[in-house]
Design an enzyme around this catalytic site. Structure first.
Site, PDB file in Angstrom:
ATOM      1  N   GLY A   1      -9.070 -11.768  38.788  1.00  0.00           N
ATOM      2  CA  GLY A   1      -8.890 -12.638  39.550  1.00  0.00           C
ATOM      3  C   GLY A   1      -6.925 -13.655  39.172  1.00  0.00           C
ATOM      4  O   GLY A   1      -6.687 -12.930  38.212  1.00  0.00           O
TER       5      GLY A   1
ATOM      6  N   HIS B   1      -1.711 -13.553  38.932  1.00  0.00           N
ATOM      7  CA  HIS B   1      -0.047 -14.719  38.658  1.00  0.00           C
ATOM      8  C   HIS B   1       1.250 -13.104  38.468  1.00  0.00           C
ATOM      9  O   HIS B   1       0.765 -11.884  39.179  1.00  0.00           O
ATOM     10  CB  HIS B   1      -0.549 -14.975  37.231  1.00  0.00           C
ATOM     11  CG  HIS B   1      -0.751 -14.183  36.091  1.00  0.00           C
ATOM     12  ND1 HIS B   1      -0.797 -13.610  35.463  1.00  0.00           N
ATOM     13  CD2 HIS B   1      -2.194 -14.138  35.304  1.00  0.00           C
ATOM     14  CE1 HIS B   1      -0.841 -12.705  34.009  1.00  0.00           C
ATOM     15  NE2 HIS B   1      -1.409 -13.298  34.128  1.00  0.00           N
TER      16      HIS B   1
ATOM     17  N   HIS C   1       0.036  -9.967  36.513  1.00  0.00           N
ATOM     18  CA  HIS C   1      -0.246  -9.328  37.369  1.00  0.00           C
ATOM     19  C   HIS C   1       0.393  -8.425  38.325  1.00  0.00           C
ATOM     20  O   HIS C   1       0.298  -6.949  38.965  1.00  0.00           O
ATOM     21  CB  HIS C   1      -1.982  -9.381  38.390  1.00  0.00           C
ATOM     22  CG  HIS C   1      -2.582 -10.347  37.536  1.00  0.00           C
ATOM     23  ND1 HIS C   1      -3.135 -11.408  36.673  1.00  0.00           N
ATOM     24  CD2 HIS C   1      -3.719  -9.421  36.884  1.00  0.00           C
ATOM     25  CE1 HIS C   1      -4.531 -11.407  36.662  1.00  0.00           C
ATOM     26  NE2 HIS C   1      -4.734 -10.483  35.946  1.00  0.00           N
TER      27      HIS C   1
ATOM     28  N   GLN D   1     -17.659  -9.919  29.489  1.00  0.00           N
ATOM     29  CA  GLN D   1     -16.766  -9.986  28.461  1.00  0.00           C
ATOM     30  C   GLN D   1     -16.622 -11.448  27.465  1.00  0.00           C
ATOM     31  O   GLN D   1     -15.938 -11.648  27.238  1.00  0.00           O
ATOM     32  CB  GLN D   1     -15.340  -9.329  28.844  1.00  0.00           C
ATOM     33  CG  GLN D   1     -14.715 -10.116  29.924  1.00  0.00           C
ATOM     34  CD  GLN D   1     -13.721  -9.240  30.256  1.00  0.00           C
ATOM     35  OE1 GLN D   1     -13.506  -8.436  30.958  1.00  0.00           O
ATOM     36  NE2 GLN D   1     -12.341  -9.512  29.633  1.00  0.00           N
TER      37      GLN D   1
ATOM     38  N   LYS E   1      -0.092  -6.931  26.874  1.00  0.00           N
ATOM     39  CA  LYS E   1      -0.078  -8.929  26.603  1.00  0.00           C
ATOM     40  C   LYS E   1      -2.005  -8.713  26.335  1.00  0.00           C
ATOM     41  O   LYS E   1      -1.502  -9.098  24.359  1.00  0.00           O
ATOM     42  CB  LYS E   1      -0.603  -9.742  27.364  1.00  0.00           C
ATOM     43  CG  LYS E   1      -0.495 -11.140  27.439  1.00  0.00           C
ATOM     44  CD  LYS E   1      -1.172 -11.917  28.239  1.00  0.00           C
ATOM     45  CE  LYS E   1      -1.997 -11.959  28.939  1.00  0.00           C
ATOM     46  NZ  LYS E   1      -3.815 -11.986  29.056  1.00  0.00           N
TER      47      LYS E   1
ATOM     48  N   SER F   1      -0.504 -15.676  31.652  1.00  0.00           N
ATOM     49  CA  SER F   1      -2.100 -15.279  32.232  1.00  0.00           C
ATOM     50  C   SER F   1      -2.968 -16.638  32.593  1.00  0.00           C
ATOM     51  O   SER F   1      -2.311 -17.448  33.368  1.00  0.00           O
ATOM     52  CB  SER F   1      -2.816 -15.996  30.465  1.00  0.00           C
ATOM     53  OG  SER F   1      -3.913 -16.333  30.229  1.00  0.00           O
ATOM     54  N   SER F   2      -3.630 -15.686  33.369  1.00  0.00           N
ATOM     55  CA  SER F   2      -4.738 -16.822  34.272  1.00  0.00           C
ATOM     56  C   SER F   2      -5.433 -17.850  33.740  1.00  0.00           C
ATOM     57  O   SER F   2      -5.891 -18.823  34.846  1.00  0.00           O
ATOM     58  CB  SER F   2      -6.335 -15.734  34.270  1.00  0.00           C
ATOM     59  OG  SER F   2      -5.520 -14.208  35.977  1.00  0.00           O
ATOM     60  N   ARG F   3      -5.769 -18.098  32.597  1.00  0.00           N
ATOM     61  CA  ARG F   3      -6.298 -18.971  31.776  1.00  0.00           C
ATOM     62  C   ARG F   3      -4.525 -19.957  32.325  1.00  0.00           C
ATOM     63  O   ARG F   3      -4.906 -21.302  31.735  1.00  0.00           O
ATOM     64  CB  ARG F   3      -6.231 -18.445  30.117  1.00  0.00           C
ATOM     65  CG  ARG F   3      -7.304 -18.357  30.582  1.00  0.00           C
ATOM     66  CD  ARG F   3      -8.099 -17.730  28.825  1.00  0.00           C
ATOM     67  NE  ARG F   3      -9.093 -16.726  29.005  1.00  0.00           N
ATOM     68  CZ  ARG F   3     -10.541 -17.125  29.120  1.00  0.00           C
ATOM     69  NH1 ARG F   3     -10.480 -18.630  29.140  1.00  0.00           N
ATOM     70  NH2 ARG F   3     -11.481 -16.293  29.010  1.00  0.00           N
TER      71      ARG F   3
HETATM   72  O1  PAF Z   1      -7.757  -7.644  30.893  1.00  0.00           O
HETATM   73  C1  PAF Z   1      -7.667  -8.310  32.140  1.00  0.00           C
HETATM   74  O2  PAF Z   1      -7.677  -8.798  32.954  1.00  0.00           O
HETATM   75  C2  PAF Z   1     -10.020  -7.521  32.177  1.00  0.00           C
HETATM   76  O3  PAF Z   1     -10.038  -7.934  30.568  1.00  0.00           O
HETATM   77  C3  PAF Z   1     -10.028  -6.585  32.933  1.00  0.00           C
HETATM   78  C4  PAF Z   1      -9.375  -5.385  31.680  1.00  0.00           C
HETATM   79  C5  PAF Z   1      -9.851  -6.760  33.690  1.00  0.00           C
HETATM   80  C6  PAF Z   1     -11.825  -6.112  32.004  1.00  0.00           C
HETATM   81  O4  PAF Z   1     -12.440  -6.696  32.745  1.00  0.00           O
END
Ligand code: PAF
Length: 207
Positions: A34, A37, A40, A64, A154, A190-192
């Site tokens: 999610g 950006h 994606h 993770q 990335k 990055s989402s971050r």
């Molecule tokens: O790269 C990511 O956003 C995550 O590591 C993934 C591949 C969706 C797995 O949760």
């Protein structure tokens, strides 16, 4: 631009995808956590170019993350993600719940051993990080059963680990690595990156 169908359970996703498969359509999956950006959007655009049906999964994968606080702070905005997925050309947004992905009492993980997961980010964050990634991606691939899955270059080590996993498990799925998309100052999206989210609607720039 079609409004994407939303599936929140594996059963719903399987039902929709089974219809596409019956029609011999090529299915591309873009797994995400999610906070979509421009990076994606470029993965979705590439999947759109190369597939008949584009599925975007949205699941913030708890296994993770090293720190509970980091997981809690991770940005979540499903409504915004659906809009962004639609703008980028997705057909189906698959947003399963935690209990769908990790059923109560789950005890199975997928681990890629060796140096590939023990060095660089694996050394920094511990092997558990990549085990969380491979476990969730294996589950997503199982639930969606795509022909191809799209990941950003990335996260180069993650991409290598996922290629190894699909090869070792003999999964009949093409793992496609897509070019890095950067913000105007050169930082990889990055989402971050809060600013990357502000650029959500900008046209992706491929380098
Ligand atoms: O790269 C990511 O956003 C995550 O590591 C993934 C591949 C969706 C797995 O949760």
């Amino acid at each position: 631009m079609n409004t994407p169908t939303i599936a929140t359970t594996p059963e719903e996703a399987r039902f929709i995808i089974a219809q596409a498969r019956q029609n011999n359509l090529k299915i591309g999956l873009v797994p995400t956590m999610g906070a979509l950006h421009a990076g994606h959007a470029s993965l979705i655009a590439q999947a759109r170019d190369e597939s008949d049906v584009v599925v975007v999964s949205v699941f913030v994968n708890p296994t993770q993350f090293n720190e509970a606080a980091d997981l809690d702070a991770y940005p979540r905005d499903l409504a915004g993600d659906i809009q962004a997925a639609e703008a980028a050309g997705a057909d189906l947004v698959f947003a399963p719940g935690a209990a769908d992905v990790y059923p109560p009492g789950h005890a199975t993980t997928v681990t890629v051993g060796g140096d590939l997961t023990g060095t660089l980010e694996g050394a920094e964050r511990g092997r558990g990080h990549f085990e969380g990634v491979t476990t969730v991606v294996a589950k997503l691939l199982n639930m969606v059963q795509p022909d191809a899955a799209y990941f950003g270059q990335k996260d180069a080590q993650q991409l290598a680990v996922l290629r190894r996993m699909t090869r070792d498990l003999l999964l009949p799925i093409e793992v496609v690595g897509c070019p890095i998309v950067r913000e105007s100052d050169g930082l990889a999206c990055s989402s971050r990156n809060v600013s990357a989210r502000a650029e959500r609607w900008n046209t992706p720039r491929r380098l």
